[in-house]
Design an enzyme around this catalytic site. Structure first.
Site, PDB file in Angstrom:
ATOM      1  N   SER A   1       0.872  -1.167   0.000  1.00 36.36           N
ATOM      2  CA  SER A   1       0.000   0.000   0.000  1.00 36.36           C
ATOM      3  C   SER A   1       0.911   1.220   0.000  1.00 36.36           C
ATOM      4  O   SER A   1       1.816   1.320   0.832  1.00 36.36           O
ATOM      5  CB  SER A   1      -0.914  -0.023   1.223  1.00 36.36           C
ATOM      6  OG  SER A   1      -1.957   0.912   1.046  1.00 36.36           O
ATOM      7  N   GLU A   2       0.685   2.133  -0.953  1.00 36.24           N
ATOM      8  CA  GLU A   2       1.703   3.153  -1.205  1.00 36.24           C
ATOM      9  C   GLU A   2       1.871   4.173  -0.085  1.00 36.24           C
ATOM     10  O   GLU A   2       2.837   4.929  -0.080  1.00 36.24           O
ATOM     11  CB  GLU A   2       1.434   3.859  -2.541  1.00 36.24           C
ATOM     12  CG  GLU A   2       0.160   4.687  -2.621  1.00 36.24           C
ATOM     13  CD  GLU A   2      -0.998   3.887  -3.192  1.00 36.24           C
ATOM     14  OE1 GLU A   2      -0.975   2.635  -3.088  1.00 36.24           O
ATOM     15  OE2 GLU A   2      -1.932   4.520  -3.734  1.00 36.24           O
ATOM     16  N   ASN A   3       0.952   4.187   0.885  1.00 38.00           N
ATOM     17  CA  ASN A   3       1.167   5.078   2.022  1.00 38.00           C
ATOM     18  C   ASN A   3       2.241   4.540   2.962  1.00 38.00           C
ATOM     19  O   ASN A   3       2.629   5.219   3.903  1.00 38.00           O
ATOM     20  CB  ASN A   3      -0.134   5.324   2.781  1.00 38.00           C
ATOM     21  CG  ASN A   3      -0.770   4.056   3.307  1.00 38.00           C
ATOM     22  OD1 ASN A   3      -0.847   3.061   2.583  1.00 38.00           O
ATOM     23  ND2 ASN A   3      -1.211   4.061   4.531  1.00 38.00           N
TER      24      ASN A   3
ATOM     25  N   SER B   1       8.507   3.978  -0.285  1.00 36.92           N
ATOM     26  CA  SER B   1       7.368   3.291  -0.900  1.00 36.92           C
ATOM     27  C   SER B   1       7.386   3.468  -2.421  1.00 36.92           C
ATOM     28  O   SER B   1       7.181   2.516  -3.180  1.00 36.92           O
ATOM     29  CB  SER B   1       6.071   3.854  -0.320  1.00 36.92           C
ATOM     30  OG  SER B   1       4.960   3.242  -0.920  1.00 36.92           O
TER      31      SER B   1
END
Lengths: 217, 232
Positions: A45-47, A87
């Site tokens: 998840s890119e966060n 990320s």
């Protein structure tokens, strides 16, 4: 025709053992519910997390543990946490093997538009532009037509682009298609959907070769 | 060395109208709640805010938007905020939307002394307009420049008087890279501890990047999308 879960279930068949996978907001998130038996994948998840697990049990939500859709989630053993820069290093550096995301429009050259409707809606691109510019393997999950019944598979996108010539495969409620240099290549039909139905709902160039099998679940 | 200040008011001392701020957080996760409240109280106006999101109508940066303290937002995603959308569509608010990975890297670059870098993100889109394009390995990339801020407002989990920081969960997000890029980096922590209590091996951001640190209080930690499954 497939519903949202059907689209997600069909995309899940594309997962391969050992892959790191980024799922966008909406239908893509549902893919996590249909991982085939014997396949092990890690969700990014890119966060800033790898090894994202299912939603927490009621009462166990942690405000400091969310996914990119701002939903409360859990971590699985083997997971890790990192900052936004690292990320996107994973994403741009091609360490994530598959990206699944939604779209408003896709062109038969693989262009995608999903972040802005001029004058009406501007939510922003979030991480989508970084994802589509870098990932080698991009699957779009969306309905074949919009609410007005107009095709979302176009000769040219009409909305501001998110990325150019990047989409490889599209799974809609009607069909599975590959994006090739000559246009959308029809691979599979959804149950109860005919090739003619798909032709009528596809504005971009459509390649139909031989018998088109029905999707298997 | 002692970088401890009493509270958020002291933390943002010297912050003036027209300044550029970086504000950590992703959605409402890991936002500097105390500093935002102090900023509303201070009333500084014409601010440029660099933050991945713009909060929601009544929390986070949404509070500054309500008071019309923000002149320009630099963000990647601004959904979930009606007041933001209204100000943007009416032209009251200037908005620069940039890809999330480019935003993170531009902050990191600002703190790391890298003036600009090439990235594939945004090539062929509105984002690339006016930017230099160069091909590497046959693939087009666009030139993105570093971002800097007069003040970086950061939220961490634990910290010490040297400014060493440890973040928790996905509240880390943009906080470390923004901490690097502020001329004055102000950090609010849930636990201000003695230096001996932090293992140097586990520190996420060394104190060298931090100018002021304080013990935060009354964290609401609002959840934007509460998603759960039942135990049955």
């Amino acid at each position: 025709m497939l519903d949202r879960n059907g689209i997600a279930q069909r995309i899940a068949q594309e997962l391969q053992n050992g892959w790191y996978v980024n799922l966008g907001i909406g239908i893509p998130t549902l893919v996590a519910n249909y991982i085939p038996q014997g396949i092990s994948v890690e969700f990014q998840s890119e966060n800033g997390l790898l090894g994202m697990g299912p939603f927490p049990f009621e009462g166990e939500e942690d405000a400091d543990l969310i996914n990119a859709g701002k939903q409360t989630v859990t971590m699985l053993p083997g997971g890790s946490i990192f900052d936004s820069s690292l990320s996107f290093a994973m994403i741009r550096g091609k360490h994530v093997q598959l990206t699944v995301l939604g779209a408003m429009e896709v062109s038969d050259q693989g262009d995608i538009a999903n972040w802005k409707i001029p004058g009406k809606m501007v939510k922003g691109m979030g991480g989508a532009m970084d994802l589509v510019a870098s990932a080698d393997n991009i699957i779009v999950a969306m309905s074949h037509t919009n609410r007005k019944g107009q095709s979302k598979l176009l000769r040219q996108c009409t909305l501001p682009l998110t990325g150019v010539k990047c989409v490889k495969k599209i799974v809609t409620n009607m069909a599975v298609l590959d994006v090739t240099p000559k246009g959308f290549k029809l691979l599979e039909r959804a149950p109860g959907v005919s090739v003619d139905d798909i032709k009528n709902a596809t504005e971009g160039r459509l390649i139909v070769e031989g018998e088109i099998p029905e999707m298997k679940f | 060395m002692n970088k401890i200040v009493k509270n958020a008011q002291e933390g943002i001392e010297g912050l003036e109208d027209g300044m550029t701020l970086m504000v950590g957080g992703f959605g409402l996760c890991g936002i500097p709640e105390n500093c935002i409240s102090a900023l509303v109280e201070l009333g500084a106006k014409n601010l440029t805010c660099i933050s991945n999101n713009a909060g929601v109508d009544d929390f986070g940066l949404g509070l500054l938007l309500q008071e019309k303290q923000i002149k320009k937002m630099i963000s990647s995603y601004v959904g979930e905020n009606d007041e933001f959308e209204r100000q943007m569509l009416s032209g009251e608010l200037e908005v620069d939307l940039i890809p999330q990975g480019s935003l993170a890297e531009r902050c990191r670059a600002g703190g790391a002394g890298i003036p600009a870098f090439f990235t594939p993100a945004g090539y062929g889109t509105e984002v690339a307009m006016g930017k230099e394009v160069r091909f590497f390995d046959g693939k087009p990339h666009i030139l993105e420049s570093a971002l800097h801020a007069d003040y970086a407002l950061i939220k961490a989990w634990k910290g010490d008087r040297f400014g060493n920081l440890i973040f928790k969960g996905t509240a880390r997000n943009f906080n470390p890279v923004m901490a690097m890029a502020g001329n004055i980096t102000v950090v609010e922590v849930e636990h201000l501890v003695e230096p001996e209590e932090l293992d140097p091996n586990t520190i996420h951001i060394p104190g060298v990047f931090v100018q002021r640190i304080f013990q935060g209080s009354n964290y609401e930690k609002r959840i934007e999308q509460r998603t759960v499954r039942s135990k049955s």
